[in-house]
Design an enzyme around this catalytic site. Sequence first.
Site, PDB file in Angstrom:
ATOM      1  N   THR A  23       0.836  -1.210   0.000  1.00 52.28           N
ATOM      2  CA  THR A  23       0.000   0.000   0.000  1.00 52.28           C
ATOM      3  C   THR A  23       0.867   1.256   0.000  1.00 52.28           C
ATOM      4  OG1 THR A  23      -1.447  -1.288   1.440  1.00 52.28           O
ATOM      5  CG2 THR A  23      -2.016   1.039   1.105  1.00 52.28           C
ATOM      6  N   GLU A  44       9.317  -6.388  -4.406  1.00 47.41           N
ATOM      7  CA  GLU A  44       8.099  -6.937  -3.806  1.00 47.41           C
ATOM      8  C   GLU A  44       8.189  -8.469  -3.805  1.00 47.41           C
ATOM      9  OE1 GLU A  44       5.288  -6.229  -2.142  1.00 47.41           O
ATOM     10  OE2 GLU A  44       4.744  -8.336  -2.405  1.00 47.41           O
ATOM     11  N   ALA A  45       7.850  -9.035  -2.656  1.00 45.70           N
ATOM     12  CA  ALA A  45       7.955 -10.490  -2.512  1.00 45.70           C
ATOM     13  C   ALA A  45       6.904 -11.243  -3.332  1.00 45.70           C
ATOM     14  CB  ALA A  45       7.829 -10.863  -1.034  1.00 45.70           C
ATOM     15  N   ASN A 102      -7.670  -6.139   0.980  1.00 43.30           N
ATOM     16  CA  ASN A 102      -8.463  -5.653   2.117  1.00 43.30           C
ATOM     17  C   ASN A 102      -9.939  -5.580   1.752  1.00 43.30           C
ATOM     18  OD1 ASN A 102      -9.041  -3.176   0.924  1.00 43.30           O
ATOM     19  ND2 ASN A 102      -7.607  -2.023   2.167  1.00 43.30           N
ATOM     20  N   HIS A 547      -5.478  -5.025  11.386  1.00 44.90           N
ATOM     21  CA  HIS A 547      -4.974  -3.646  11.464  1.00 44.90           C
ATOM     22  C   HIS A 547      -3.747  -3.522  12.371  1.00 44.90           C
ATOM     23  CE1 HIS A 547      -9.320  -2.046  10.582  1.00 44.90           C
ATOM     24  NE2 HIS A 547      -8.755  -2.579   9.511  1.00 44.90           N
ATOM     25  N   ILE A 591      -7.682   1.229   8.908  1.00 40.32           N
ATOM     26  CA  ILE A 591      -6.511   2.116   8.866  1.00 40.32           C
ATOM     27  C   ILE A 591      -5.947   2.417   7.483  1.00 40.32           C
ATOM     28  CG2 ILE A 591      -5.830   1.527  11.223  1.00 40.32           C
ATOM     29  CD1 ILE A 591      -3.714  -0.328  10.031  1.00 40.32           C
TER      30      ILE A 591
HETATM   31  C1  LIG Z   1      -7.656  -8.981   4.908  1.00 36.72           C
HETATM   32  C2  LIG Z   1      -7.489  -7.518   5.220  1.00 36.72           C
HETATM   33  C3  LIG Z   1      -8.623  -6.708   5.246  1.00 36.72           C
HETATM   34  C4  LIG Z   1      -8.484  -5.351   5.553  1.00 36.72           C
HETATM   35  N1  LIG Z   1      -9.575  -4.530   5.423  1.00 36.72           N
HETATM   36  C5  LIG Z   1      -9.414  -3.198   5.536  1.00 36.72           C
HETATM   37  C6  LIG Z   1     -10.473  -2.314   5.206  1.00 36.72           C
HETATM   38  O1  LIG Z   1     -11.554  -2.712   4.756  1.00 36.72           O
HETATM   39  N2  LIG Z   1     -10.272  -0.980   5.381  1.00 36.72           N
HETATM   40  C7  LIG Z   1      -9.101  -0.493   5.872  1.00 36.72           C
HETATM   41  O2  LIG Z   1      -9.012   0.717   6.055  1.00 36.72           O
HETATM   42  N3  LIG Z   1      -8.062  -1.310   6.147  1.00 36.72           N
HETATM   43  C8  LIG Z   1      -8.179  -2.633   5.958  1.00 36.72           C
HETATM   44  N4  LIG Z   1      -7.107  -3.463   6.161  1.00 36.72           N
HETATM   45  C9  LIG Z   1      -5.842  -2.877   6.637  1.00 36.72           C
HETATM   46  C10 LIG Z   1      -5.047  -2.144   5.558  1.00 36.72           C
HETATM   47  O3  LIG Z   1      -5.347  -2.608   4.270  1.00 36.72           O
HETATM   48  C11 LIG Z   1      -3.556  -2.328   5.864  1.00 36.72           C
HETATM   49  O4  LIG Z   1      -3.329  -1.952   7.196  1.00 36.72           O
HETATM   50  C12 LIG Z   1      -2.657  -1.467   4.979  1.00 36.72           C
HETATM   51  O5  LIG Z   1      -2.979  -1.717   3.631  1.00 36.72           O
HETATM   52  C13 LIG Z   1      -1.216  -1.816   5.275  1.00 36.72           C
HETATM   53  O6  LIG Z   1      -0.359  -1.076   4.438  1.00 36.72           O
HETATM   54  P1  LIG Z   1       1.228  -1.219   4.575  1.00 36.72           P
HETATM   55  O7  LIG Z   1       1.813  -0.424   3.490  1.00 36.72           O
HETATM   56  O8  LIG Z   1       1.608  -0.927   5.971  1.00 36.72           O
HETATM   57  O9  LIG Z   1       1.527  -2.766   4.355  1.00 36.72           O
HETATM   58  P2  LIG Z   1       1.148  -3.721   3.144  1.00 36.72           P
HETATM   59  O10 LIG Z   1       0.145  -3.090   2.256  1.00 36.72           O
HETATM   60  O11 LIG Z   1       0.779  -5.022   3.751  1.00 36.72           O
HETATM   61  O12 LIG Z   1       2.481  -3.837   2.311  1.00 36.72           O
HETATM   62  C14 LIG Z   1       3.595  -4.587   2.693  1.00 36.72           C
HETATM   63  C15 LIG Z   1       4.202  -5.153   1.417  1.00 36.72           C
HETATM   64  O13 LIG Z   1       5.516  -5.566   1.659  1.00 36.72           O
HETATM   65  C16 LIG Z   1       5.737  -6.821   1.036  1.00 36.72           C
HETATM   66  N5  LIG Z   1       6.840  -7.447   1.761  1.00 36.72           N
HETATM   67  C17 LIG Z   1       6.842  -7.833   3.061  1.00 36.72           C
HETATM   68  N6  LIG Z   1       8.052  -8.315   3.389  1.00 36.72           N
HETATM   69  C18 LIG Z   1       8.821  -8.225   2.290  1.00 36.72           C
HETATM   70  C19 LIG Z   1      10.164  -8.546   2.024  1.00 36.72           C
HETATM   71  N7  LIG Z   1      10.969  -9.040   2.968  1.00 36.72           N
HETATM   72  N8  LIG Z   1      10.628  -8.346   0.778  1.00 36.72           N
HETATM   73  C20 LIG Z   1       9.840  -7.834  -0.186  1.00 36.72           C
HETATM   74  N9  LIG Z   1       8.556  -7.498   0.020  1.00 36.72           N
HETATM   75  C21 LIG Z   1       8.059  -7.679   1.248  1.00 36.72           C
HETATM   76  C22 LIG Z   1       4.409  -7.514   1.159  1.00 36.72           C
HETATM   77  O14 LIG Z   1       4.281  -8.566   0.250  1.00 36.72           O
HETATM   78  C23 LIG Z   1       3.450  -6.378   0.896  1.00 36.72           C
HETATM   79  O15 LIG Z   1       3.186  -6.207  -0.466  1.00 36.72           O
HETATM   80  C24 LIG Z   1      -7.195  -4.816   5.870  1.00 36.72           C
HETATM   81  C25 LIG Z   1      -6.073  -5.634   5.836  1.00 36.72           C
HETATM   82  C26 LIG Z   1      -6.196  -6.970   5.503  1.00 36.72           C
HETATM   83  C27 LIG Z   1      -4.962  -7.837   5.437  1.00 36.72           C
END
Ligand SMILES: Cc1cc2nc3c(=O)[nH]c(=O)nc-3n(C[C@H](O)[C@H](O)[C@H](O)COP(=O)(O)OP(=O)(O)OC[C@H]3O[C@@H](n4cnc5c(N)ncnc54)[C@H](O)[C@@H]3O)c2cc1C
Length: 611
Positions: A23, A44-45, A102, A547, A591
């Site tokens: 995200t 990206e993994a 999500n 979250h 979130i």
């Molecule tokens: C099932 C689900 C439903 C949800 N529903 C909602 C909703 O309806 N509304 C809302 O507001 N929020 C929702 N959330 C929460 C929200 O989507 C997440 O909190 C937010 O998208 C997280 O963003 P981020 O950038 O922190 O992490 P992420 O978007 O998880 O990104 C992390 C990325 O890093 C990659 N990665 C990890 N480790 C490595 C590595 N070592 N090497 C290379 N790549 C790696 C992963 O593959 C992933 O693509 C939901 C989450 C989930 C999982």
Amino acid sequence: MPIVPVDQFTKTKLDYVVVGGGTTGLIVAARLSEDPKVTVGVIEAGGYHEQDPEINIPGMRGLALGNPKFDWNFESLPQKGLDGRVVPLSRGKGLGGSSAVNFLLSIRPAEEELDAIEALGNPGWNWKTFLEYMKRSEQLYEPSHLTPEKAVEYAVGPDPDLFGHDGPVAKSFPTHVTTLHSKMLDSLEKLGVPRNPAHAAGKPVGAFLIPSTVDPRTATRSYSGNAYYAPNAARPNLLVLTEAQVTKVVLEKGSDGLQKATGVNFVKDGKTLTVGAAKEVILSAGSFQTPQLLELSGVGNKSRLAAFGIETKIDAPGVGENLQDHAIITTIVEVDPEVETLDMLTNPEHMAAQQKLYGTQQGIFAAVPTSLVAFASGKELGSDADILRWEKLASIESTPEIFKDTPESVKNGIRKQYRLLSKWVDQNSPLAQFIHWNGHLPVPGLTPKPDGRYISVVSTYAHPFSRGTVHIASADPLKPPAIQQNYLANQTDLDVLSGCLRLTLKMYETEPLKGSVVQKVYPTYGSDVDKDTAEKHVRACLGTLWHPVGTSAMLPKEDGGVVDPNLLVYGTSNLRVVDCSVIPLICSANIVTLAYAIGEKAADIIKAAHK
Ligand SMILES: Cc1cc2nc3c(=O)[nH]c(=O)nc-3n(C[C@H](O)[C@H](O)[C@H](O)COP(=O)(O)OP(=O)(O)OC[C@H]3O[C@@H](n4cnc5c(N)ncnc54)[C@H](O)[C@@H]3O)c2cc1C
């Protein structure tokens, strides 16, 4: 540039390496690569799920979960508060990360919750700035499918000034609304939870139809993958490497005494390779894997790293501490057989009709099946005496067992959080959230009737009082981290979820919704349930709303902080964390709106740092 082969990736001189194309990672990459003079590489993994219906079709969301193509499928450690049960903890894998899997709910938290992030020691991170950056990320489509009367009935009232109108992520209001939506809103109103069309103004208490990240022009999911990456994929200075897992950030001590990230190691097709970063490394691997990568790279609690034979580059006791998450409980009722719910899709005729309807961007598949939400404050969830008790339970001393290994600095920060939490239980701040699910949620041992129609409601506390941790369990970077959520360790969490259960059951028992409820299914008893039985239900069905935050907290160092307000890891000159792990204190809403804002603001911070 489209997704590139690994040779090209490692041979290119990259200015910025973004770890995780999720995200936030894709936002930073897209914004930094607006400048054609800089070159950005994303690792990206997972893959790119461009055409997968489980990702793109709003009504099919949820189907990606559990599938290792889309989901990391983490699990918590066995939870003492859940009689030793392990909780599945999905995280999105692939371009777009968790925004690809999500549930598309797009809600703003409360003003005081975002102002608290600034009050905890982060100048410039408050309601006003978060709102500015949330708006930058979004494009709101007005609810033109609703008449003015229906908009009032469903508490839909977007104030144009509170939303963005030309950002990348499309946001719209659900097009599939059942006959029960009004009834739920009416029943909630009678229970002291009013319709709240002004929820986006930082005052979410009340009930309303949920804005969701659905592009109404195509009735498909709008998310980081197709909103931030796809439109910029042709840029020659944006290189994306997929199916490659970063295993370590390479740190070297600079002449200024700070650690400098010179690049990262990653595994691709079984081979470990290195790529350099001339300017910065940006960790956007999410709340579980960012702290894991920091620890693997020698940034963490010295004694913990030593136990795994990892050389400490920076003694950072806050890494992996302060984990907070929203935990949900479920209830299910059977409703009138004429209500259009997801349950009807088990009938092949209805399935065919709905698939046809989706061809015209209508029907059950075109909208999210969770289209109604309510936020309740403390007074709807407990008595005055309960509230007084909860205020007192906001302390480290209430649950010494979960803080016995917690570093002192982290405890300092958590004490400051507790001061805020104790204020919020007694005000008009949100203390719990309720989300309607248009169908029978899966519950082990329960089989819906073949022609039955159901609704489920999941509810969560807005602010857990318990705190958890996420730490490496092995020096092997390909092994998952150990995730200790400590669910229900603090009695307030159990009380608030029991209050959620009672309020939901009361809603089912209150007209006009009551007239449409055929029978209670899960649980089967009424809202006058005794304490022990309510707690038993909470422990039996508790799951996550996915979250997790707080594990690389943006806080002063003396409060257990890992990054400063510019998102720089303390002790480094050019390693930043840009993802939800920096959120120091969880807020009441779902979130992802914060993730979009953090990505947008981080890009401005980084651009300014390299002017
Ligand atoms: C099932 C689900 C439903 C949800 N529903 C909602 C909703 O309806 N509304 C809302 O507001 N929020 C929702 N959330 C929460 C929200 O989507 C997440 O909190 C937010 O998208 C997280 O963003 P981020 O950038 O922190 O992490 P992420 O978007 O998880 O990104 C992390 C990325 O890093 C990659 N990665 C990890 N480790 C490595 C590595 N070592 N090497 C290379 N790549 C790696 C992963 O593959 C992933 O693509 C939901 C989450 C989930 C999982």
